[in-house]
Design a protein around this motif. Structure first.
Motif, PDB file in Angstrom:
ATOM      1  N   ILE A  48      30.662  37.772  33.680  1.00  0.00           N
ATOM      2  CA  ILE A  48      32.048  37.324  33.508  1.00  0.00           C
ATOM      3  C   ILE A  48      32.169  35.822  33.740  1.00  0.00           C
ATOM      4  O   ILE A  48      32.831  35.106  32.974  1.00  0.00           O
ATOM      5  CB  ILE A  48      32.966  38.112  34.456  1.00  0.00           C
ATOM      6  CG1 ILE A  48      33.116  39.555  33.961  1.00  0.00           C
ATOM      7  CG2 ILE A  48      34.341  37.439  34.572  1.00  0.00           C
ATOM      8  CD1 ILE A  48      33.890  40.460  34.885  1.00  0.00           C
ATOM      9  N   ALA A  49      31.526  35.329  34.789  1.00  0.00           N
ATOM     10  CA  ALA A  49      31.606  33.900  35.093  1.00  0.00           C
ATOM     11  C   ALA A  49      31.100  33.057  33.932  1.00  0.00           C
ATOM     12  O   ALA A  49      31.667  31.998  33.612  1.00  0.00           O
ATOM     13  CB  ALA A  49      30.812  33.592  36.362  1.00  0.00           C
ATOM     14  N   ALA A  50      30.041  33.533  33.284  1.00  0.00           N
ATOM     15  CA  ALA A  50      29.474  32.784  32.169  1.00  0.00           C
ATOM     16  C   ALA A  50      30.460  32.643  31.015  1.00  0.00           C
ATOM     17  O   ALA A  50      30.461  31.640  30.301  1.00  0.00           O
ATOM     18  CB  ALA A  50      28.199  33.460  31.690  1.00  0.00           C
ATOM     19  N   LYS A  51      31.303  33.640  30.830  1.00  0.00           N
ATOM     20  CA  LYS A  51      32.274  33.616  29.736  1.00  0.00           C
ATOM     21  C   LYS A  51      33.466  32.718  30.030  1.00  0.00           C
ATOM     22  O   LYS A  51      34.260  32.422  29.136  1.00  0.00           O
ATOM     23  CB  LYS A  51      32.752  35.040  29.437  1.00  0.00           C
ATOM     24  CG  LYS A  51      31.651  35.957  28.914  1.00  0.00           C
ATOM     25  CD  LYS A  51      32.180  37.353  28.604  1.00  0.00           C
ATOM     26  CE  LYS A  51      31.075  38.247  28.059  1.00  0.00           C
ATOM     27  NZ  LYS A  51      31.579  39.577  27.654  1.00  0.00           N
ATOM     28  N   LEU A  52      33.611  32.287  31.282  1.00  0.00           N
ATOM     29  CA  LEU A  52      34.728  31.424  31.660  1.00  0.00           C
ATOM     30  C   LEU A  52      34.449  29.946  31.367  1.00  0.00           C
ATOM     31  O   LEU A  52      35.361  29.123  31.438  1.00  0.00           O
ATOM     32  CB  LEU A  52      35.055  31.603  33.142  1.00  0.00           C
ATOM     33  CG  LEU A  52      35.787  32.895  33.504  1.00  0.00           C
ATOM     34  CD1 LEU A  52      35.793  33.098  35.022  1.00  0.00           C
ATOM     35  CD2 LEU A  52      37.215  32.882  32.970  1.00  0.00           C
ATOM     36  N   TYR A  53      33.188  29.618  31.059  1.00  0.00           N
ATOM     37  CA  TYR A  53      32.820  28.233  30.728  1.00  0.00           C
ATOM     38  C   TYR A  53      33.318  27.300  31.833  1.00  0.00           C
ATOM     39  O   TYR A  53      34.083  26.374  31.616  1.00  0.00           O
ATOM     40  CB  TYR A  53      33.421  27.849  29.380  1.00  0.00           C
ATOM     41  CG  TYR A  53      32.924  26.556  28.792  1.00  0.00           C
ATOM     42  CD1 TYR A  53      31.575  26.226  28.801  1.00  0.00           C
ATOM     43  CD2 TYR A  53      33.820  25.659  28.211  1.00  0.00           C
ATOM     44  CE1 TYR A  53      31.123  25.041  28.245  1.00  0.00           C
ATOM     45  CE2 TYR A  53      33.373  24.466  27.656  1.00  0.00           C
ATOM     46  CZ  TYR A  53      32.030  24.160  27.676  1.00  0.00           C
ATOM     47  OH  TYR A  53      31.589  22.968  27.128  1.00  0.00           O
ATOM     48  N   LEU A  54      32.836  27.563  33.036  1.00  0.00           N
ATOM     49  CA  LEU A  54      33.324  26.873  34.235  1.00  0.00           C
ATOM     50  C   LEU A  54      32.709  25.484  34.402  1.00  0.00           C
ATOM     51  O   LEU A  54      31.543  25.248  34.054  1.00  0.00           O
ATOM     52  CB  LEU A  54      33.001  27.719  35.468  1.00  0.00           C
ATOM     53  CG  LEU A  54      33.691  29.083  35.540  1.00  0.00           C
ATOM     54  CD1 LEU A  54      32.999  29.974  36.557  1.00  0.00           C
ATOM     55  CD2 LEU A  54      35.168  28.913  35.867  1.00  0.00           C
ATOM     56  N   LYS A  55      33.505  24.590  34.995  1.00  0.00           N
ATOM     57  CA  LYS A  55      33.054  23.247  35.329  1.00  0.00           C
ATOM     58  C   LYS A  55      33.499  22.932  36.756  1.00  0.00           C
ATOM     59  O   LYS A  55      34.583  23.361  37.179  1.00  0.00           O
ATOM     60  CB  LYS A  55      33.637  22.230  34.353  1.00  0.00           C
ATOM     61  CG  LYS A  55      33.237  22.477  32.898  1.00  0.00           C
ATOM     62  CD  LYS A  55      33.936  21.507  31.951  1.00  0.00           C
ATOM     63  CE  LYS A  55      33.567  21.819  30.500  1.00  0.00           C
ATOM     64  NZ  LYS A  55      34.273  20.911  29.550  1.00  0.00           N
ATOM     65  N   PRO A  56      32.678  22.186  37.511  1.00  0.00           N
ATOM     66  CA  PRO A  56      33.014  21.885  38.912  1.00  0.00           C
ATOM     67  C   PRO A  56      34.404  21.268  39.060  1.00  0.00           C
ATOM     68  O   PRO A  56      34.830  20.448  38.242  1.00  0.00           O
ATOM     69  CB  PRO A  56      31.930  20.889  39.326  1.00  0.00           C
ATOM     70  CG  PRO A  56      30.772  21.214  38.444  1.00  0.00           C
ATOM     71  CD  PRO A  56      31.383  21.602  37.121  1.00  0.00           C
ATOM     72  N   GLY A  57      35.116  21.731  40.090  1.00  0.00           N
ATOM     73  CA  GLY A  57      36.422  21.183  40.407  1.00  0.00           C
ATOM     74  C   GLY A  57      37.580  21.813  39.671  1.00  0.00           C
ATOM     75  O   GLY A  57      38.746  21.477  39.950  1.00  0.00           O
ATOM     76  N   GLN A  58      37.310  22.715  38.754  1.00  0.00           N
ATOM     77  CA  GLN A  58      38.404  23.350  38.016  1.00  0.00           C
ATOM     78  C   GLN A  58      39.215  24.278  38.914  1.00  0.00           C
ATOM     79  O   GLN A  58      38.733  24.776  39.931  1.00  0.00           O
ATOM     80  CB  GLN A  58      37.851  24.142  36.823  1.00  0.00           C
ATOM     81  CG  GLN A  58      37.358  23.277  35.685  1.00  0.00           C
ATOM     82  CD  GLN A  58      36.838  24.103  34.517  1.00  0.00           C
ATOM     83  OE1 GLN A  58      36.303  25.196  34.687  1.00  0.00           O
ATOM     84  NE2 GLN A  58      36.995  23.582  33.310  1.00  0.00           N
ATOM     85  N   LYS A  59      40.461  24.501  38.514  1.00  0.00           N
ATOM     86  CA  LYS A  59      41.343  25.442  39.203  1.00  0.00           C
ATOM     87  C   LYS A  59      41.295  26.779  38.465  1.00  0.00           C
ATOM     88  O   LYS A  59      41.580  26.838  37.270  1.00  0.00           O
ATOM     89  CB  LYS A  59      42.768  24.910  39.230  1.00  0.00           C
ATOM     90  CG  LYS A  59      42.982  23.691  40.117  1.00  0.00           C
ATOM     91  CD  LYS A  59      44.403  23.159  39.976  1.00  0.00           C
ATOM     92  CE  LYS A  59      45.433  24.223  40.350  1.00  0.00           C
ATOM     93  NZ  LYS A  59      46.821  23.725  40.198  1.00  0.00           N
ATOM     94  N   VAL A  60      40.958  27.822  39.201  1.00  0.00           N
ATOM     95  CA  VAL A  60      40.808  29.158  38.617  1.00  0.00           C
ATOM     96  C   VAL A  60      41.818  30.108  39.250  1.00  0.00           C
ATOM     97  O   VAL A  60      42.000  30.106  40.474  1.00  0.00           O
ATOM     98  CB  VAL A  60      39.378  29.700  38.826  1.00  0.00           C
ATOM     99  CG1 VAL A  60      39.238  31.079  38.202  1.00  0.00           C
ATOM    100  CG2 VAL A  60      38.346  28.732  38.255  1.00  0.00           C
ATOM    101  N   LEU A  61      42.439  30.916  38.442  1.00  0.00           N
ATOM    102  CA  LEU A  61      43.350  31.958  38.916  1.00  0.00           C
ATOM    103  C   LEU A  61      42.689  33.315  38.723  1.00  0.00           C
ATOM    104  O   LEU A  61      42.232  33.639  37.623  1.00  0.00           O
ATOM    105  CB  LEU A  61      44.671  31.911  38.142  1.00  0.00           C
ATOM    106  CG  LEU A  61      45.649  33.079  38.394  1.00  0.00           C
ATOM    107  CD1 LEU A  61      46.137  33.068  39.841  1.00  0.00           C
ATOM    108  CD2 LEU A  61      46.831  33.008  37.421  1.00  0.00           C
ATOM    109  N   ASP A  62      42.624  34.106  39.781  1.00  0.00           N
ATOM    110  CA  ASP A  62      42.085  35.464  39.723  1.00  0.00           C
ATOM    111  C   ASP A  62      43.257  36.429  39.902  1.00  0.00           C
ATOM    112  O   ASP A  62      43.769  36.609  41.010  1.00  0.00           O
ATOM    113  CB  ASP A  62      41.043  35.657  40.826  1.00  0.00           C
ATOM    114  CG  ASP A  62      40.371  37.022  40.792  1.00  0.00           C
ATOM    115  OD1 ASP A  62      40.769  37.864  39.958  1.00  0.00           O
ATOM    116  OD2 ASP A  62      39.450  37.250  41.598  1.00  0.00           O
ATOM    117  N   ILE A  63      43.699  37.052  38.801  1.00  0.00           N
ATOM    118  CA  ILE A  63      44.839  37.972  38.834  1.00  0.00           C
ATOM    119  C   ILE A  63      44.340  39.372  39.181  1.00  0.00           C
ATOM    120  O   ILE A  63      43.606  39.984  38.416  1.00  0.00           O
ATOM    121  CB  ILE A  63      45.575  38.002  37.476  1.00  0.00           C
ATOM    122  CG1 ILE A  63      46.041  36.606  37.087  1.00  0.00           C
ATOM    123  CG2 ILE A  63      46.761  38.963  37.539  1.00  0.00           C
ATOM    124  CD1 ILE A  63      46.742  36.557  35.724  1.00  0.00           C
ATOM    125  N   GLY A  64      44.761  39.879  40.321  1.00  0.00           N
ATOM    126  CA  GLY A  64      44.272  41.173  40.788  1.00  0.00           C
ATOM    127  C   GLY A  64      42.917  40.997  41.436  1.00  0.00           C
ATOM    128  O   GLY A  64      41.926  41.580  41.012  1.00  0.00           O
TER     129      GLY A  64
END
Length: 426
Positions: free
Chosen positions: A163-179
Motif C-alpha cells: 500500500i505504501a508503495a502505491k502512495l508515491y510517498l516523499k519525505p515531509g509529506q502530510k498523510v491522512l489515514d482515515i480509519g
C-alpha cells in the motif's frame, strides 16, 4: 424439516448433510462423494425459522445453540452450502438472496452519530479480543500473501509495503489515514517514508492504543491520532490512505465520502483506498453480519465506486483486485481464534464465541466461493500526479520491505488453506 432436506438436495452437487431432528430422527441429504456434516436442530421451531429466513437464522441458531454441528465444523457446513457453486459459475440457488433495492440502500444512512455508535459496537468491545487472533501489529484487514505459506505477520508487513508503495510517498509529506485502527499503518508510513501522519478513528479503544504506540515510539510530534469523523475534518493532505474503513461508510454516503476526500487532497495529491468489495453489481448486506457484527456496513461494487468518483472527477489511476488474500487471512484468524476458545469464553461467553466463529467462517467462504473480493484503488486529482508507468511502485515496495523486514516466523499450517488449490497468489 423435509423442506430443508429438499433444498439441500437441490443445491449440493457433491457432499452430504445429515439432519438430526429434535426427537432424534435423522435423514441424510445430498449425493455424497465429498465432505459430510451432521447438523442437529434442537427444537422444531428452529427448523421452521431456518426455512423462512436462512441467511439470518443459520447464524443466529448456531450462536444460540439451537443448531449444533455434531460431525464437522460450522466452516465445513458453510463450505458445503456456499461452495456448492462458486459465484463465477453463474446462477445458483442461494440462502434466500433477494434483489438489491436501490431505495433500501439509500435510506440506510450513517450520519456521524450513528457511525460512531456502529463503530463502538464492533471495535470498542475490548482490545484483548483482537490481540488473541490478529498479528503483532493489530492489522485488522486483508493481508497480502506474496507466498501462500507466509506467516500472518509477514503477510501483514507485506500489505503495508504494498500500500505504501502505491502512495508515491516523499519525505515531509502530510498523510491522512482515515480509519487508522490501532495505528500500525500510520506508524509504518512514518518509519519507512519519513512522512507526517494524522490518523483518525471513531473508536475510543483504538485511539488509546494508537496514541500510546506513538508515544512509545517517540514520534507523537509526527504521528498524531484524533477521534473525529472524516466529514468534520479540515485542511489539505499530500496523501490519503484508507484501509478497511470504506465498508462502514454506507452506500448512501459514497458521493459524500469521495467529495470530501477530493477536497482534502492537495492538487497533486494521491489517495489509496483498500476495501472489501463485491463482485458483480450492487447488493444488500448479509443480515447476520449487519445485525450482530458490523451494523450499517455495505460492501461496494466497482460500479458504485466508479459512479461516485466520476461525479467529483477523482481519477482512478491504478486498480488491483485481491481475490484470495482475505481468505488466507481469515483462515489464519479463525485458527488463532479457535485456539483461544477458553480465553474468549472467559472474556465474554460461549454465545459470543460461536457468534464470532460463524462470522469468521462466513468470511472465509465469502472470499473463496461467494461474491467478495478486495479492491485497492489509487486516486489522483491531476493526471500528472504520479509517474506514467508503475515501475515506481515495485521499486518502493522492494525498498520498504528491505527496510523493515519482518522477523522470521513459522509457516502457516498447510491444511488450513483450501483456497490456494484454486490458483497461486501472484
Amino acid at each position: 424439516m423435509a423442506l430443508i432436506g429438499r433444498f439441500i438436495e437441490q443445491i449440493l452437487p457433491v457432499g452430504s448433510i445429515t439432519l438430526v431432528q429434535p426427537d432424534g430422527g435423522r435423514e441424510t441429504y445430498g449425493p455424497g462423494g465429498g465432505k459430510h456434516v451432521t447438523v442437529r436442530l434442537h427444537d422444531r421451531r428452529a427448523a421452521f425459522e431456518l426455512f423462512r429466513n436462512p441467511r439470518l437464522k443459520l447464524g443466529e441458531h448456531y450462536m444460540d445453540g439451537r443448531l449444533t454441528i455434531e460431525d464437522g465444523t460450522i466452516l465445513d457446513l458453510l463450505e458445503l452450502i456456499v461452495g456448492a457453486k462458486p459465484w463465477e459459475q453463474g446462477k445458483r440457488k442461494g440462502l434466500g438472496k433477494g434483489k438489491a433495492k436501490a431505495f433500501k440502500r439509500f435510506f440506510r444512512r450513517n450520519d456521524p452519530t450513528k457511525s460512531r455508535r456502529n463503530v463502538a459496537h464492533h471495535y470498542d468491545i475490548g482490545n484483548q479480543l483482537y490481540e488473541l487472533f490478529l498479528d503483532r501489529d493489530l492489522q485488522y484487514s486483508c493481508a497480502y500473501f506474496t507466498d501462500p505459506d507466509n506467516s500472518l505477520e509477514q503477510a501483514q508487513e507485506d500489505k503495508k509495503a504494498h500500500i505504501a508503495a502505491k502512495l508515491y510517498l516523499k519525505p515531509g509529506q502530510k498523510v491522512l489515514d482515515i480509519g487508522c485502527g490501532w495505528g500500525g499503518t500510520a506508524l509504518y508510513l512514518n518509519r519507512v517514508a519519513d512522512v507526517d501522519v494524522l490518523g483518525i478513528t471513531l473508536s475510543e479503544e483504538q485511539l488509546k492504543v494508537a496514541r500510546q504506540r506513538a508515544r512509545d515510539a517517540g514520534v507523537s510530534d509526527r504521528v498524531r491520532f484524533e477521534l473525529i469523523d472524516y466529514r468534520h475534518l479540515d485542511g489539505h493532505f499530500d496523501r490519503i490512505v484508507s484501509i478497511g474503513m470504506f465498508e462502514h461508510v454506507g452506500a448512501a454516503h459514497y458521493d459524500e465520502f469521495f467529495a470530501k476526500c477530493r477536497d482534502l487532497l492537495t492538487d497533486d495529491g494521491v489517495m489509496l483506498l483498500h476495501t472489501i468489495g463485491k463482485l458483480g453489481g450492487p447488493g444488500t448486506p448479509d443480515p447476520f453480519t449487519d445485525k450482530w457484527i458490523f451494523p450499517g456496513y455495505h460492501l461496494p461494487s466497482l460500479s458504485q465506486m466508479s459512479t461516485s468518483t466520476e461525479k467529483v472527477k477523482l481519477i482512478a489511476s491504478d486498480f488491483e483486485m485481491l481475490r484470495l488474500h482475505y481468505a488466507y487471512t481469515l483462515r489464519e484468524w479463525l485458527r488463532r481464534f479457535t485456539n483461544a476458545h477458553d480465553k474468549v469464553v472467559e472474556l465474554y461467553d460461549e454465545k459470543f464465541f460461536r457468534m464470532w466463529e460463524f462470522y469468521l467462517a462466513g468470511g472465509i467462504v465469502m472470499f473463496e466461493s461467494g461474491a467478495a473480493c478486495n479492491y485497492q484503488v489509487q486516486y489522483i486529482r491531476d493526471r500528472r500526479a504520479v509517474p506514467i508507468t508503475r515501475d515506481y511502485m515495485a521499486e518502493a515496495e522492494a525498498r520498504y520491505r528491505k527496510a523493515l523486514k519482518a522477523p522470521a516466523a513459522k509457516k502457516r499450517p498447510s491444511q488450513a488453506r483450501k483456497a490456494e488449490a484454486a490458483e497461486p497468489v501472484k
